[in-house]
Enzyme design. Structure first.
Site, PDB file in Angstrom:
ATOM      1  N   HIS A  31      36.599  37.853  99.934  1.00  0.00           N
ATOM      2  CA  HIS A  31      37.500  37.439  98.852  1.00  0.00           C
ATOM      3  C   HIS A  31      38.323  38.615  98.336  1.00  0.00           C
ATOM      4  O   HIS A  31      39.558  38.536  98.249  1.00  0.00           O
ATOM      5  CB  HIS A  31      36.678  36.827  97.719  1.00  0.00           C
ATOM      6  CG  HIS A  31      37.496  36.327  96.575  1.00  0.00           C
ATOM      7  ND1 HIS A  31      37.929  35.025  96.469  1.00  0.00           N
ATOM      8  CD2 HIS A  31      37.976  36.965  95.466  1.00  0.00           C
ATOM      9  CE1 HIS A  31      38.642  34.886  95.368  1.00  0.00           C
ATOM     10  NE2 HIS A  31      38.684  36.045  94.742  1.00  0.00           N
ATOM     11  N   GLU A  32      37.643  39.699  97.998  1.00  0.00           N
ATOM     12  CA  GLU A  32      38.347  40.845  97.432  1.00  0.00           C
ATOM     13  C   GLU A  32      39.224  41.552  98.476  1.00  0.00           C
ATOM     14  O   GLU A  32      40.258  42.110  98.136  1.00  0.00           O
ATOM     15  CB  GLU A  32      37.350  41.838  96.829  1.00  0.00           C
ATOM     16  CG  GLU A  32      36.519  41.278  95.686  1.00  0.00           C
ATOM     17  CD  GLU A  32      37.352  40.688  94.553  1.00  0.00           C
ATOM     18  OE1 GLU A  32      38.515  41.124  94.372  1.00  0.00           O
ATOM     19  OE2 GLU A  32      36.855  39.773  93.873  1.00  0.00           O
TER      20      GLU A  32
ATOM     21  N   HIS B  93      42.669  40.022  98.343  1.00  0.00           N
ATOM     22  CA  HIS B  93      43.484  40.604  97.272  1.00  0.00           C
ATOM     23  C   HIS B  93      43.936  42.013  97.640  1.00  0.00           C
ATOM     24  O   HIS B  93      45.095  42.394  97.437  1.00  0.00           O
ATOM     25  CB  HIS B  93      42.674  40.670  95.975  1.00  0.00           C
ATOM     26  CG  HIS B  93      42.359  39.335  95.373  1.00  0.00           C
ATOM     27  ND1 HIS B  93      43.301  38.357  95.175  1.00  0.00           N
ATOM     28  CD2 HIS B  93      41.181  38.823  94.906  1.00  0.00           C
ATOM     29  CE1 HIS B  93      42.736  37.302  94.621  1.00  0.00           C
ATOM     30  NE2 HIS B  93      41.448  37.555  94.457  1.00  0.00           N
TER      31      HIS B  93
END
Length: 418
Positions: A18-19, A22
């Site tokens: 997920h990170e 980003h």
């Protein structure tokens, strides 16, 4: 111990993916990423590469990518403040010593009169003991040095707010998108290596010493009838057997193209408040790389739809908050799944991944969806909401999410231990 390792690896993978979404989009769009963190709380490991600090923190319940401009800047130089300056070969300031200047004897110490480290990249000030005000040009890759820790300054063009609405939206959406991609990849691996469940009533693995083995059924047998009732799917077969515990059944089947029949008595198993019949067989799994691709996409869609339906039930009151699970409940279910086999654990991880992606896209403060909502409001208004107001909304939202997490965790503890 196996469950603890599996739980940490699972959460670590979900958060990292997920990170990383980003992170990579922030890098590609020219944003300054100050920190890439897995977990919350105190650091247990950190390493700095170029302008980014990579950390692992003690609480493995999430993570974050800290992009310049999303929070107030770390250091604000004020008039009258004494700072030390070091220079690069071009004569530009590349180190701003905020404190502990005595540890940097080669630094030039000045008294700040005015500083702009965002747009003009200049500091106006005078050498200690002199009265002439000079202008010191700051390099775009200059660092603050505070408590002997270096942090890159953030020129406005490297900040989140300086990017286009499309770039900011892409950076916010990339995290959940990576969770959807991970889900599809896990279902692909599951289908390619473990197999895809076939829809017809074909038998897979036969449990040792089960009624099926004792009656003579074998893997690959195709069930056609039970008690002269047509069986057209695995669901038909499963339903018919489960509804008749301890009853003698006559099963017609095909084996290598030849028809035969036998009798079998399902054992009785307690499930919730009722008894169900079991004969000890699993659904036939077909290994196919070509079919694994559409299967992975279909499963990602079906799980997404299921989660959205449950969220709708939560909003309408058909689903109680008491039924939600937090980290404790997830750990308990992970423990159960780990004991059933590796591929069931893979499927559980895939389900949590798509869950994380959808939850983060909800238009709630502090979540990616809430921040995307603010970008959308900016597009409609033609101007952004003030950072102070947006920051307050996200802070309140984060506090409420933490409160919900505490309530859900308490419910988990009550279910498990009380």
């Amino acid at each position: 111990m196996n469950t603890i390792v599996a739980f940490i690896l699972m959460f670590g993978l979900l958060v990292f993916v997920h990170e990383f979404g980003h992170f990579i989009v922030a890098k590609k769009t020219g944003m300054l990423v100050r920190e890439f963190a897995i977990g919350f709380g105190p650091k247990i490991f950190s390493i700095k590469r170029a302008e980014t600090l990579y950390t692992i923190r003690i609480l493995p319940m999430g993570g974050y990518v800290r992009v310049a401009g999303e929070d107030p800047e770390i250091v604000e130089l004020k008039p009258g403040q004494h700072i030390g300056l070091k220079y690069n070969k071009q004569g530009q300031v590349n180190k701003i010593i905020v404190n502990n200047k005595d540890k940097h004897p080669t630094a030039e110490v000045i008294e700040v009169e005015q500083a702009d480290l965002t747009h003009q990249l200049q500091i106006k000030g005078m050498l200690i003991g002199e009265e002439e005000v000079k202008v010191y040009q700051i390099a775009v890759d200059a660092d603050y040095v505070m408590n002997e820790s270096e942090t890159r300054i953030a020129p406005f063009d490297r900040q989140f707010a300086a990017k286009t609405k499309l770039q900011r939206s892409a950076q916010l959406f990339a995290g959940p998108l990576m969770n959807f991609i991970l889900t599809a990849l896990l279902f692909f691996a599951l289908a390619a290596f473990s197999g895809i469940p076939v829809e017809d009533a074909r038998l897979g693995e036969i449990a040792p010493n089960s009624p099926a083995e004792q009656a003579g059924l074998q893997p690959g047998d195709q069930i056609t009838q039970i008690d002269q009732v047509e069986i057209n799917s695995w669901l038909d077969f499963q339903r018919y057997v489960s509804e008749r515990p301890n009853q003698e059944l006559t099963i017609n089947y095909l084996r290598d193209g030849e028809a035969d029949k036998l009798t079998i008595v399902p054992t009785s198993e307690q499930l919730d408040d009722s008894e169900v019949g079991r004969i000890g067989v699993r659904q036939y799994m077909e290994r196919s790389v070509t079919r694994a691709i559409p299967y992975s996409l279909t499963q990602t869609y079906e799980w997404s739809k299921l989660i959205l339906v449950n969220l709708g039930m939560l909003v309408t009151g058909q689903f109680s908050v008491d039924m939600l699970s937090g980290p404790v409940g997830i750990y308990d279910f992970t423990d159960q799944v780990v004991q059933t086999g590796f591929w069931n654990f893979v499927q559980w991880t895939a389900a949590l991944s798509v869950n994380l992606g959808i939850i983060n896209l909800l238009p709630l403060p502090a979540l990616d969806g809430g921040r995307l909502l603010f970008v959308g409001i900016e597009a409609i208004r033609g101007k952004p909401i003030s950072p102070e107001k947006e920051g307050l909304v996200h802070f309140v939202g984060f506090a409420l999410l933490m409160l919900l997490m505490v309530i859900v965790t308490w419910n988990d503890i009550q279910r498990l231990f009380l």
